[in-house]
Design a protein around this motif. Structure first.
Motif, PDB file in Angstrom:
ATOM      1  N   PRO A 161      -8.364  62.825 -15.529  1.00 17.77           N
ATOM      2  CA  PRO A 161      -7.996  62.016 -14.359  1.00 17.77           C
ATOM      3  C   PRO A 161      -8.822  60.735 -14.249  1.00 17.77           C
ATOM      4  O   PRO A 161      -9.638  60.556 -13.347  1.00 17.77           O
ATOM      5  N   LEU A 219      -4.301  56.885 -15.483  1.00 23.70           N
ATOM      6  CA  LEU A 219      -3.410  56.451 -14.404  1.00 23.70           C
ATOM      7  C   LEU A 219      -2.656  55.185 -14.802  1.00 23.70           C
ATOM      8  O   LEU A 219      -1.446  55.071 -14.555  1.00 23.70           O
ATOM      9  N   LEU A 262       0.085  63.719 -10.647  1.00 22.95           N
ATOM     10  CA  LEU A 262      -1.309  63.290 -10.536  1.00 22.95           C
ATOM     11  C   LEU A 262      -2.196  64.398  -9.995  1.00 22.95           C
ATOM     12  O   LEU A 262      -3.330  64.588 -10.470  1.00 22.95           O
ATOM     13  N   TYR A 299      -6.278  64.413  -9.966  1.00 21.69           N
ATOM     14  CA  TYR A 299      -6.538  63.267  -9.098  1.00 21.69           C
ATOM     15  C   TYR A 299      -6.494  63.697  -7.628  1.00 21.69           C
ATOM     16  O   TYR A 299      -5.786  64.641  -7.261  1.00 21.69           O
ATOM     17  N   VAL A 319      -4.817  56.594  -4.630  1.00 23.18           N
ATOM     18  CA  VAL A 319      -5.484  57.489  -5.575  1.00 23.18           C
ATOM     19  C   VAL A 319      -6.975  57.169  -5.567  1.00 23.18           C
ATOM     20  O   VAL A 319      -7.367  56.012  -5.732  1.00 23.18           O
ATOM     21  N   ILE A 361     -10.472  57.209  -7.334  1.00 21.54           N
ATOM     22  CA  ILE A 361     -11.056  57.294  -8.676  1.00 21.54           C
ATOM     23  C   ILE A 361     -12.447  56.679  -8.637  1.00 21.54           C
ATOM     24  O   ILE A 361     -12.596  55.483  -8.364  1.00 21.54           O
TER      25      ILE A 361
END
Length: 274
Positions: A23, A28, A83, A88, A116, A118
């Motif tokens: 992830p 992505l 995801l 994620y 998302v 990250i």
């Protein structure tokens, strides 16, 4: 055989991805680039008066296994399942569409997008915005231009509101506005039902299709096909009923099996164009 989680192998095969599944931002970006190439934006079901279920199993059956496309509630909810299965952290939000709306006109929350998390940063992921769909995630808290495989985009913040704009021909144009209030699945069910059944909804009255390929975008509005070239210029022409069916299958990559009433609908949309 369906399970309680998304079939990642089938999804990856559908979009043509065989890379790492950690992830990360790189993963992505790869998924976000490939998804709009493989899975077209389309609204054939509401146009034909068919129901549009958005539970995970229905989305996987339609968009992954049956070779169909869909609109934002389908595309981005499918993407959210993928995801999350990869590890994620996802947040779901709704937006007001500004594209092709007069300045100052207030619109309802009719679009679903994802944020998302990250490595301490938040990215907008949106694989379901029709002809101007993102082909890369956007860093939320960054006000400058952000290049994608297609046009540059930017996110303009005004207090608690965020506006996504893009620049196709040297001018910044508004696409949508959202805030950080999160939505749940039941919110999406209600909004999806409205846009797919309301008689005045654009999804029930007009055929729409979009696909983002390297270097160009295909866009369909009823029987008018437009090809936007990223190096400049657009080609536009009206299609007859047979050409329209061929375009849906070939240019947009949509499998049309079992869509009863489609030929009659296409004949109405072409208005006798040969």
């Amino acid at each position: 055989m369906m399970t309680d989680t998304i079939d990642l192998d089938a999804y990856m095969a559908r979009i043509g991805y065989d890379g790492p599944r950690a992830p990360t931002l790189e993963t992505l970006r790869d998924l976000h680039r490939l998804h709009p190439i493989a899975i077209a934006f389309e609204n054939l079901d509401p146009l034909l008066g068919r129901p549009v279920p958005i539970d995970r199993e229905a989305l996987e059956n339609k968009l992954v296994h049956a070779g169909r496309g869909g609109y934002c509630f389908e595309q981005n909810l499918l993407f959210s399942h993928v995801l999350r299965a990869l590890g994620y952290t996802i947040h779901e939000h709704t937006a007001r569409v500004l594209w092709n709306r007069p300045e100052g006109v207030r619109t309802q929350r009719s679009h679903l997008l994802l944020l998302v998390d990250i490595e301490g940063a938040r990215y907008v992921a949106d694989v379901g915005f029709g002809g101007n769909v993102l082909t890369a995630p956007l860093l939320l808290d960054h006000s400058g231009p952000q290049q994608t495989p297609h046009e540059p985009y930017r996110i303009v913040r005004d207090g608690g509101d965020y506006t996504i704009e893009f620049n196709p021909r040297g001018e910044w144009l508004k696409l949508l506005r959202f805030d950080l209030s999160e939505q749940i699945y039941e919110d999406h069910v209600q909004s999806n039902w409205f846009v797919s059944t309301y008689p005045q909804s654009i999804f029930t009255r007009q055929l729409m299709g979009a696909r983002a390929l390297p270097g160009k975008r295909y866009a369909l509005s009823n029987n008018m096909l437009t090809v936007h070239h990223m190096n400049g210029g657009s080609d536009k022409r009206a299609l007859g009923a047979d050409e329209l069916r061929d375009a849906l299958a070939d240019l947009f990559g949509i499998k049309l099996d079992g869509l009863h009433g489609l030929d009659d609908a296409l004949a109405r949309l072409t208005n006798g164009v040969a």
